[in-house]
Design an enzyme around this catalytic site. Structure first.
Site, PDB file in Angstrom:
ATOM      1  CG  ASP A  14      -2.082  -1.045   1.174  1.00  0.00           C
ATOM      2  OD1 ASP A  14      -2.223  -1.712   0.132  1.00  0.00           O
ATOM      3  OD2 ASP A  14      -2.651  -1.257   2.201  1.00  0.00           O
ATOM      4  N   GLY A  42      -6.094 -10.001   1.106  1.00  0.00           N
ATOM      5  CA  GLY A  42      -5.899 -11.496   1.770  1.00  0.00           C
ATOM      6  C   GLY A  42      -4.888 -11.318   2.668  1.00  0.00           C
ATOM      7  CB  ALA A  43      -1.541  -9.531   2.763  1.00  0.00           C
ATOM      8  CG  ASN A  44      -4.798  -5.799   4.933  1.00  0.00           C
ATOM      9  OD1 ASN A  44      -3.544  -5.807   4.711  1.00  0.00           O
ATOM     10  ND2 ASN A  44      -5.330  -4.933   3.953  1.00  0.00           N
ATOM     11  CB  THR A 222     -19.265  -5.205   7.539  1.00  0.00           C
ATOM     12  OG1 THR A 222     -18.878  -5.141   6.165  1.00  0.00           O
ATOM     13  CG2 THR A 222     -18.606  -6.805   7.679  1.00  0.00           C
ATOM     14  N   GLY A 227     -22.156  -1.084  12.447  1.00  0.00           N
ATOM     15  CA  GLY A 227     -21.983  -2.797  12.976  1.00  0.00           C
ATOM     16  C   GLY A 227     -22.282  -3.520  11.683  1.00  0.00           C
ATOM     17  CG  ASP A 256      -9.001  -6.283   4.508  1.00  0.00           C
ATOM     18  OD1 ASP A 256     -10.021  -6.858   3.802  1.00  0.00           O
ATOM     19  OD2 ASP A 256      -8.469  -5.463   3.780  1.00  0.00           O
TER      20      ASP A 256
END
Ligand code: RIB
Ligand code: NA
Length: 309
Positions: A14, A42-44, A222, A227, A256
């Protein structure tokens, strides 16, 4: 190896610029601050699940470049198993230039690079080397055919599947829903997927039933500061899970944090009631918006109130 949570998805570097407002087309403005951060949905999600204590593996691809090497090192520092994170010479590591304005809103450009080189075969090979993982999570920052192959393979192996259909796309084929035990978009993704307006809890409740009709077992929408709303195919009664109001500094990656937390609860605290898992995941996502950056703002287990673990 023994794994609780498998993530099949993207890794990005990022490149974050903080601005007072977004530039108009053709306009140049001065940013206030710049930083790089480890990202990619994905990584987060993977790092979030791991920081909460799930034994987590990342199935993905990076380029043969400095961002790729740094990404692998970052996973190691976060106790993520990197045996299934391959390096390709064909593309560069994914990048995401991000603008964050004074109100904490963001706008993001993704250049996928190596993320689009992850194949169904990579996924099958990785899963065949893991010992009964409990939960598999996908997003839509890699090729759709790879996502579908991962969901199908997981279903065949009896692994619980979570699909976070992000970034949103209109007309996602029904198969993606049918192979998802948990289908978890945010409001704007839900609007794109269903064509419905999702601007309040009541509208989200209606949309959750439309998502169920497409074939997922549980739909969770989400809603940021509102909420989440969820509904199961069994009960078909949409429920709202509110979250305490906070003043956001940077909302990037909050979704994420939610998905990674949900994966952790499903894998490591499976006896919790679903509404409670969602409430706790919302709380963890809320803490992440209070500080800048994506993974940099994700809490570690040790810093959380014990009632969350
Ligand atoms: O969800 C936030 C993520 O989306 C960022 O980390 C960026 O890499 C983009 O993929
Ligand atoms: Na943040």
């Amino acid at each position: 190896c023994q794994i609780d949570v498998v993530i099949v998805g993207s890794c990005n570097m990022d490149l974050i610029s903080y601005v007072s407002r977004f530039p108009k087309p053709g306009e140049t403005i001065h940013g206030k601050r710049f930083c790089t951060g480890f990202g990619g949905k994905g990584a987060n999600q993977c790092v979030m699940a791991s920081r909460l204590g799930a034994k987590t593996a990342m199935v993905g691809k990076v380029g043969d470049d400095s961002y790729g090497r740094d990404t692998i090192m970052n996973f190691k520092e976060n106790n993520v198993v990197t045996d299934f994170l391959n390096t390709t010479k064909e593309s560069s590591t994914g990048v995401a230039p991000i603008l964050v304005d004074d109100s904490g809103q963001n706008s993001i450009v993704i250049v996928s690079g190596a993320n689009f080189q992850i194949t169904p075969v990579d996924v099958q090979q990785a899963l065949s080397q893991m010992e009964s993982p409990k939960v598999l999570v996908c997003q839509l920052e890699i090729l759709q055919e790879t996502v579908l192959a991962a969901l199908k393979e997981a279903r065949a192996l009896g692994i619980t599947t979570i699909l976070n259909p992000a970034p949103g796309v209109p007309g996602l084929p029904d198969e993606f829903y049918q192979y998802s035990d948990f289908f978890c978009p945010n409001e704007t993704e839900t609007e794109l997927l269903t064509g419905l307006s999702v601007s309040c809890v009541e509208e989200a409740k209606k949309a959750s039933l439309v998502l169920l009709d497409k074939g997922c077992k549980t739909a969770i929408i989400t809603m940021g500061g509102e909420g989440a709303v969820y509904a199961t195919a069994e009960a078909r009664t949409p429920l709202h899970v509110p979250v305490d109001a906070v003043t956001p500094v940077d909302t990037t990656g909050a979704g994420d944090a939610f998905i990674g937390s949900l994966a952790f609860y499903l894998a490591n605290h499976s006896s919790l009631e679903l509404g409670e898992m969602i409430k706790r995941s919302c709380e963890i996502a809320s803490t992440s918006v209070l500080s800048p950056g994506t993974q940099t703002s994700f809490p570690w287990k040790q810093s959380l109130h014990p009632h969350l673990l």
